[in-house]
Design an enzyme around this catalytic site. Structure first.
Site, short mmCIF file in Angstrom:
data_model
loop_
_atom_site.label_atom_id
_atom_site.label_comp_id
_atom_site.label_asym_id
_atom_site.label_seq_id
_atom_site.Cartn_x
_atom_site.Cartn_y
_atom_site.Cartn_z
N HIS A 139 -13.95 3.10 8.49
CA HIS A 139 -13.39 1.80 8.08
C HIS A 139 -13.73 1.90 6.39
O HIS A 139 -14.01 0.70 5.90
CB HIS A 139 -13.62 0.55 8.47
CG HIS A 139 -12.52 -0.42 8.41
ND1 HIS A 139 -12.31 -1.24 9.37
CD2 HIS A 139 -11.79 -0.81 7.36
CE1 HIS A 139 -11.27 -2.26 8.77
NE2 HIS A 139 -10.84 -1.73 7.40
N GLU A 147 -15.11 -1.62 16.37
CA GLU A 147 -16.06 -1.20 15.37
C GLU A 147 -17.23 -1.97 14.92
O GLU A 147 -17.20 -3.34 15.29
CB GLU A 147 -15.02 -1.44 13.87
CG GLU A 147 -13.58 -0.54 13.74
CD GLU A 147 -13.08 -0.87 12.44
OE1 GLU A 147 -13.41 -1.56 11.63
OE2 GLU A 147 -12.04 -0.49 12.45
N ILE A 158 0.76 -1.42 -0.01
CA ILE A 158 0.03 0.27 -0.18
C ILE A 158 0.95 1.23 -0.02
O ILE A 158 0.68 1.97 -0.64
CB ILE A 158 -0.97 -0.09 1.35
CG1 ILE A 158 -2.02 -1.32 0.95
CG2 ILE A 158 -1.63 1.48 1.32
CD1 ILE A 158 -2.60 -1.36 2.14
N ARG A 175 -4.59 -0.92 10.99
CA ARG A 175 -5.69 -1.43 11.94
C ARG A 175 -5.82 -0.61 13.30
O ARG A 175 -4.88 -0.02 13.69
CB ARG A 175 -5.28 -2.92 12.26
CG ARG A 175 -5.28 -3.92 11.10
CD ARG A 175 -6.83 -4.02 11.01
NE ARG A 175 -7.02 -5.24 9.90
CZ ARG A 175 -7.46 -5.07 8.69
NH1 ARG A 175 -7.28 -3.61 8.13
NH2 ARG A 175 -7.78 -5.86 7.92
#
Length: 315
Positions: free
Chosen positions: A282, A263, A155, A234
């Site tokens: 998210h 979450e 990423i 995370r």
């Protein structure tokens, strides 16, 4: 006949060779009895209870492919040791890089404050008009900004060139130092020396026991008071109470968070009300681009007994 279970949440279909039977299942329900002889399982958005049920009842299972970049939920589900688990690493690189860039630009250009002023029908003079440009003293532009990316994997490889194109100076942080994807990377041992020079700290860290709460008060104490913290990895890697305290105490200028320890984020969380913390639900990933191709490639390798791509647990 090999049976491959595909989740209802997966929009594209892999190419399946002869001799493979595909069965779709509902991720919100326990697996039906007539698919319990499946050897391969693809998961995407499955709840913890459903995953644990699948791990217990799929007694012939040999391979699990998660479409998530982080395989932590699958690893915690209790699949048998002989089951190979592969991740969706690479499927979310583009979407997460775009979202991270959006958060960085929103923080630099003070978009949350602009939206609040719009809600009040107030012309925010302090946010517009002529403004001093003070690199190294405040984060108001990516041009000249020093961006530290902790967790320099695939990423980061997509994100870093986008930041470079906008004039940022990018440095990575990983377990070992070196050069990755053309960018300098320091080890975590050298992180304390780099933090005081950072305008932005971006976390792309995965959820591992070693990473639990590593974004803590000690990290925030070392950052300059104009720095922003962005977490799109995370939620478990961030000490949310320490972050909130650091923002309120002026140790850092603010934060942008896409992931959280719990979450959905509880309605009573004080993070919601802090004006200098931008929250997104998210939303950085959520679109596994190329999922069908990855499943197809790994299915062929699985049938041939060859090495699978993105193995995180070897059966």
């Amino acid at each position: 006949m090999t049976t491959l279970l595909l989740p209802s949440s997966m929009s594209d279909s892999p190419t399946v060779p002869t001799g493979v039977q595909v069965a779709r299942y509902d991720i919100a329900q326990p697996l039906p009895d007539d698919v319990l002889d499946a050897e391969a399982l693809v998961v995407w958005g499955n709840g913890d209870r459903q995953l644990s049920d699948a791990a217990r009842r799929l007694t012939r299972l040999r391979w699990v492919q998660t479409l998530a970049a982080g395989p932590d939920a699958v690893l915690a589900a209790g699949f048998a040791p002989e089951v190979t688990i592969t991740s969706g690493r690479g499927l979310h690189d583009g979407p997460v890089a775009e979202h991270t860039l959006a958060l960085l630009l929103a923080a630099a250009r003070r978009l949350p404050e602009c939206v609040r002023a719009q809600d009040e029908h107030r012309w925010a003079h302090e946010l517009g008009g002529m403004q001093a440009f003070r690199p190294g003293m405040e984060f108001r532009s990516l041009a000249g900004a020093r961006v530290l990316i902790w967790g320099f994997g695939s990423i980061a490889a997509r994100l870093a060139p986008l930041l470079t194109a906008l004039g940022a100076e990018v440095q990575g942080v990983a377990r070992t130092a070196g050069t990755r994807h053309g960018y300098p990377v320091i080890s975590t041992f050298d992180l304390p020396d780099a933090l005081p020079r950072a305008d932005v700290l971006v976390s792309l860290l995965p959820a591992t026991p070693q990473n639990s709460r590593v974004l803590d008060r000690a990290v925030f104490d070392l950052l300059p008071n104009h720095a922003f913290v962005v977490n799109v990895g995370r939620g478990s890697v961030l000490d949310e109470e320490a972050l909130l305290s650091a923002v309120r105490d002026g140790l850092i200028a603010g934060a942008a968070l896409d992931v959280f320890d719990t979450e959905p984020l509880p309605a009573g969380s004080p993070l919601w009300a802090e004006p200098r913390i931008l929250l997104t639900p998210h939303a950085a990933g959520g679109r596994p681009l190329g999922a069908g191709e990855l499943v197809s490639e790994n299915l062929v390798a699985f049938l041939a007994g060859s090495e699978l791509k993105n193995v995180v647990a070897r059966g």
